[in-house]
Structure formats: C-alpha cells, structure tokens
Enzyme design. Structure first.
Site, PDB file in Angstrom:
ATOM      1  CG  HIS A  30      29.188   3.618 136.925  1.00 28.53           C
ATOM      2  ND1 HIS A  30      29.139   3.889 138.272  1.00 28.53           N
ATOM      3  CD2 HIS A  30      28.905   4.783 136.303  1.00 28.53           C
ATOM      4  CE1 HIS A  30      28.862   5.171 138.456  1.00 28.53           C
ATOM      5  NE2 HIS A  30      28.699   5.736 137.275  1.00 28.53           N
ATOM      6  NE  ARG A  68      25.194  14.088 143.630  1.00 28.76           N
ATOM      7  CZ  ARG A  68      25.368  14.386 142.341  1.00 28.76           C
ATOM      8  NH1 ARG A  68      24.737  13.697 141.418  1.00 28.76           N
ATOM      9  NH2 ARG A  68      26.155  15.384 141.962  1.00 28.76           N
ATOM     10  CG  HIS A 110      26.845   2.581 140.991  1.00 30.62           C
ATOM     11  ND1 HIS A 110      26.113   2.259 139.878  1.00 30.62           N
ATOM     12  CD2 HIS A 110      26.763   3.936 141.114  1.00 30.62           C
ATOM     13  CE1 HIS A 110      25.587   3.347 139.365  1.00 30.62           C
ATOM     14  NE2 HIS A 110      25.969   4.389 140.082  1.00 30.62           N
TER      15      HIS A 110
END
Ligand code: PAF
Length: 294
Positions: free
Chosen positions: A37, A187, A34
């Site tokens: 990162h 998550r 995402h």
C-alpha cells in the site's frame, strides 16, 4: 498531518474546497496497510499534488463464509503509516454511511469478472466494482492506483472506468514481495508458521512457469500443469486455480502469443486464501520496452 474525513459529508466539503488546479491521487484500501500500500501511496505522491487514501472494509465484496468479521482492522498502525507516507487525507466512512438502508443499485462487470477469483468468489467483483465506483464519485480523483497483485480486480476496474466513462486515470502498482518472494497481503498475518514457510512456493511456481516459457514452451495447458505440479511439492497448499490467461480480457488461450499472458494462481493455505500472478511479456515486446527506456 493526515486529515481524517469520517463521513461522506466531510469528504465532499474537503473535496469542494480544493483549488481547481490541484491534481488529486487516490488509493482505495481496506486498511491493514503494508509496504505494498505504501508503495502505491508513494506513486500517488509522484502523480499528483494531493493524496487521499480510503480505509473501508467493504462488506459487499465478502461472501457469507469469508473473513469479513475477522478481517484485520489495526487503525492506529494504519494512521501511523499514512502519516509517515505524507498522505493528505484519509476517508474513513462507516458501513451505514456508505450503504444507506435499502441500497439496491450495484455495478456488474460481466466479462473479466467471471473467471478465476470471480468463479471462486461469486459476487466478489460486484461488491468491488460497486464500492470503487461509489468511492470515485465521492473522491473525484484525477488518478487512482491499484496493486497488480489483484490483477483481476485491476482489469475489472479498468473495464468499468472505460465502459461507464468514469473520468479517472487508473494506474497499476507493481507487486511488492517479501525477500522470499511471498506477495505482500493483509491476509498474510493469518498464516501459521508452518503455512508461512511453504507460502513462497506459490511465487516459485510462477517463476518456474516463466522459465519454461522462456525456454520455449508456449502451450498454455502445459504451462498451467507445470505450475500446478510445482505447487504439489507442498502438502499444505490446496490450489484453487493455476491459469494462463489473456492479459487483458482474462479469456482462455491455447498458446502464449504476441500479447503475452497473465499467469494467475489462487490457493488455500490453512484458513488463508492467497493469490499471486506474473505477467509473461514476449521477448520482442520486452526488448522494445528496454529500447524505449534508453
Ligand atoms: O483491494 C482492496 O483492498 C479492495 O478490494 C478495494 C479496492 C479497496 C475495494 O474495497
């Protein structure tokens, strides 16, 4: 074009062929990439001549009742992000390649890994430290970047690197957030719409405590209680911990002093466990930093 290195042998051959003068930066991930990162990859690009990313969902850091089997693995989308970020190489090993049959050596950091997530997830940081040391040994980066969202993970890795004389510079990348404050996490996709709607309260609780600290409250217990009271505004959020800790050792503190503090929170929302944190920087240190920036 991002070169895909599918096993340790391919990585070692690639690494050995790099010219000696080239600086290599490394971002270790478990995929489901995402914007958080991507921001680490951009910082890696600034820090070095070449950037390598690893994607490896590390079974060693998941507990028996955790989400290893359902952890998202959107490889095509990840590859597109790596290409777009101009990443030079991707290390994409299999579990069998990383952990040969009968592997029996592990890395145990025995101080900063114990409280907070270490207490909630026994064995988690042993798994993280073991895989990160293996990755460092394989990749041999000059610089490695980790996200501040996993502040305790950063602290464990920094300790390991210091204590075991691993020749790599560790840098932390700032937390990247959604517009409503929710920290980006692989998550977050598990959150139901109702849970997603209440998730920003976690960051709001951190900001409320920061405001109380700035208004003069320095008592760690009172600040943590205020954080928990903010979370209690949601019936869906089940807190695991809400703590005010020393920013480096993560030890218990009675008051927020000249070293500042790490505000750290973990909470369950439905089946999803979320963590977030905020560094309290004392006003004197913050203004000295601002002066140094001028
Ligand atoms: O932060 C993560 O994604 C993982 O814990 C890491 C550092 C890649 C080790 O598996």
């Amino acid at each position: 074009m991002t070169l895909i290195l599918k096993d340790k042998a391919a990585l070692r051959a690639w690494r050995a062929a790099l010219p000696a003068g080239q600086k290599l930066a490394f971002v270790a991930t478990m995929g489901a990439l995402h914007a958080g990162h991507v921001s680490l990859m951009e910082q890696a690009r600034q820090a070095a001549d070449l950037v390598i990313v690893s994607i490896f969902v590390n079974p060693l850091q998941f507990g028996p009742n955790e989400d290893l089997s359902r952890y998202p693995r959107p490889l095509e989308a990840d590859l597109a992000r790596l290409e777009a970020a101009g990443v030079d190489a991707l290390f994409l090993p299999s579990v069998a390649d990383m952990y040969p049959e009968g592997a029996s050596t592990f890395v145990d950091e025995s101080m900063v890994s114990l409280p907070l997530c270490g207490a909630e997830r026994p064995g988690h940081f042993r798994g993280v430290a073991t895989v990160v040391l293996k990755l460092f040994n394989l990749v041999q980066p000059h610089v490695a970047l980790f996200g501040q969202k996993d502040a305790q993970q950063c602290a464990v890795i920094e300790r390991m690197v210091r204590d075991l004389d691993v020749p790599v510079e560790i840098r932390r990348g700032a937390i990247v957030r959604e517009a409503d404050g929710l920290a980006l996490s692989s998550r977050n996709i598990y959150l139901s719409p109702a849970d997603r709607a209440e998730a920003p309260l976690i960051y709001q609780s951190l900001r409320a405590v920061e405001a109380a600290y700035r208004a003069g409250e320095h008592d760690a217990e009172k600040l943590a209680a205020l954080g928990l009271a903010e979370l209690a505004k949601s019936e869906r959020i089940v807190p695991q911990y809400w703590e005010v800790r020393d920013p480096e050792s993560l030890g218990v503190i009675a008051k927020v002093g000249s070293r500042g503090a790490l505000l750290a929170v973990a909470a369950q929302l439905g089946t999803t466990r979320l963590i977030d944190n905020l560094l309290l920087v004392p006003a004197i240190a913050a203004s000295a930093d601002r002066l140094a920036d001028c």
